[in-house]
Design an enzyme around this catalytic site. Structure first.
Site, mmCIF file in Angstrom:
data_model
loop_
_atom_site.group_PDB
_atom_site.id
_atom_site.type_symbol
_atom_site.label_atom_id
_atom_site.label_comp_id
_atom_site.label_asym_id
_atom_site.label_seq_id
_atom_site.Cartn_x
_atom_site.Cartn_y
_atom_site.Cartn_z
ATOM 1 N N ASN A 71 0.883 -1.166 0.000
ATOM 2 C CA ASN A 71 0.000 0.000 0.000
ATOM 3 C C ASN A 71 0.922 1.217 0.000
ATOM 4 O OD1 ASN A 71 -2.936 0.646 2.134
ATOM 5 N ND2 ASN A 71 -2.646 0.967 -0.036
ATOM 6 N N ASN A 94 -7.165 10.412 -0.746
ATOM 7 C CA ASN A 94 -7.247 9.251 -1.621
ATOM 8 C C ASN A 94 -6.585 9.553 -2.963
ATOM 9 O OD1 ASN A 94 -8.771 7.447 0.054
ATOM 10 N ND2 ASN A 94 -10.596 8.686 -0.356
ATOM 11 N N CYS A 118 -6.629 5.869 7.185
ATOM 12 C CA CYS A 118 -5.905 4.851 6.422
ATOM 13 C C CYS A 118 -4.877 4.218 7.352
ATOM 14 C CB CYS A 118 -5.222 5.494 5.217
ATOM 15 S SG CYS A 118 -4.191 4.369 4.269
ATOM 16 N N GLY A 119 -5.051 2.923 7.641
ATOM 17 C CA GLY A 119 -4.188 2.256 8.615
ATOM 18 C C GLY A 119 -2.751 2.101 8.146
ATOM 19 N N ASN A 175 -15.525 0.381 1.495
ATOM 20 C CA ASN A 175 -14.446 -0.503 1.077
ATOM 21 C C ASN A 175 -14.931 -1.940 1.246
ATOM 22 O OD1 ASN A 175 -12.108 1.601 0.954
ATOM 23 N ND2 ASN A 175 -13.030 1.904 2.972
ATOM 24 N N ARG A 227 -12.378 2.057 -2.058
ATOM 25 C CA ARG A 227 -12.993 3.254 -2.622
ATOM 26 C C ARG A 227 -11.928 4.353 -2.656
ATOM 27 N NH1 ARG A 227 -16.670 6.180 2.108
ATOM 28 N NH2 ARG A 227 -14.935 6.519 3.532
ATOM 29 N N CYS A 271 -4.702 -3.164 2.733
ATOM 30 C CA CYS A 271 -5.498 -2.081 3.323
ATOM 31 C C CYS A 271 -5.505 -2.280 4.833
ATOM 32 C CB CYS A 271 -6.919 -2.098 2.769
ATOM 33 S SG CYS A 271 -8.004 -0.875 3.548
ATOM 34 N N GLY A 272 -4.938 -1.331 5.567
ATOM 35 C CA GLY A 272 -4.784 -1.481 7.013
ATOM 36 C C GLY A 272 -6.085 -1.498 7.778
ATOM 37 N N THR A 273 -6.969 -0.524 7.503
ATOM 38 C CA THR A 273 -8.261 -0.536 8.193
ATOM 39 C C THR A 273 -9.090 -1.735 7.735
ATOM 40 O OG1 THR A 273 -9.119 1.006 6.523
ATOM 41 C CG2 THR A 273 -8.371 1.953 8.623
#
Length: 261
Positions: free
Chosen positions: A11, A63, A72-73, A172, A191, A200-202
């Site tokens: 990421n 984004n 964003c994690g 997402n 998204r 994707c962290g979250t």
């Protein structure tokens, strides 16, 4: 403008030291151009490090489409490593993001980031769906399946991302498979990027919490993404809520340079 490129399990983000508040945050098309993989630097998002009273710094995340985003994690882990590399922090930090306060720790190339607490969310029987929907700083659908390696994540993810149930902001989407007893394989349609990302962290955080609820996976959950491996630790409560949530994994500088705006 000086910039750095960082990645956390694939990421990737453009990181900018904006403590002098000179970046044109209103210019959505500029952010989108910088993130473009053919005509710009190329990234899943752009993150500004700004001054914030009573905190070590403030994280401002955009984004890839140029719009300011939710938490964003992996980006949070990358900006912590960026702040560490700049000398803004040492090994521990407390910073502010769009979803509130975060604590983090740097240990070599690994960053341990405390995520926001997550309240209990409606069960599938209550929502009459085959997926979970929860917010881990950003909204996420978590759908469990088998055969994830060959699954059509982009088309299936796009359909759920734009489902009327999540309008107007959308969601997402994380497709998740239980592997190796207490592990997960997670692929995410994001998204704002409007594509599958390497991680994707979250999203993996949401997947780990949903896996605890349904498959009784225990903390920490090991997670494999297309871009690498992460861990999610948490404390689960009898009312279905979660606290002490940590996203743990690598964050690395890829390169730096300057670009004329």
């Amino acid at each position: 403008m000086l910039f750095s490129k960082y990645q956390g399990t694939g990421n990737d983000f453009i990181l900018i030291d904006d403590r002098n508040n000179t970046f044109p945050t209103h210019n959505q098309s500029l952010v989108a151009q910088l993130c473009h993989r053919r005509f710009g630097i190329g990234a899943d998002g752009l993150i500004l490090l700004q001054n914030q009273s009573d905190y070590d710094f403030r994280m401002v995340y955009f984004n890839a489409d140029g719009a300011e985003g939710s938490m964003c994690g992996n980006g949070g882990r990358c900006i912590v490593k960026f702040a560490h590399d700049l000398g803004v922090i040492k090994n521990h930090t407390r910073f502010l993001a769009v979803d509130g306060e975060h604590l983090a720790e740097v240990d070599g190339e690994e960053v341990k980031l405390m995520m926001s607490n997550v309240p209990a969310w409606p069960t599938r029987s209550e929502t009459q769906t085959d997926y979970d929907f929860l917010n881990t700083g950003s909204p996420h659908v978590v759908k469990f399946l088998t055969g994830l390696a060959s699954y059509d994540v982009i088309n299936e993810g796009r359909q759920l991302r734009h489902d009327a149930a999540f309008s107007p902001g959308g969601t997402n989407v994380n497709f998740t498979e239980v592997v190796n007893g207490n592990g997960l394989f997670v692929r995410t349609y994001e998204r704002g990027v409007e594509d599958e990302t390497y991680s994707c962290g979250t999203g993996v955080t949401a997947a780990a919490l949903a896996a605890h609820r349904h498959q009784r996976l225990s903390s920490p959950v090991s997670i494999r993404t297309l871009g690498g491996n992460l861990r999610v630790a948490f404390t689960a409560h009898a009312d279905g809520s979660f606290t002490d949530i940590y996203l743990i994994g690598p964050a690395q500088r890829v390169f730096g340079g300057n670009i004329t705006l």
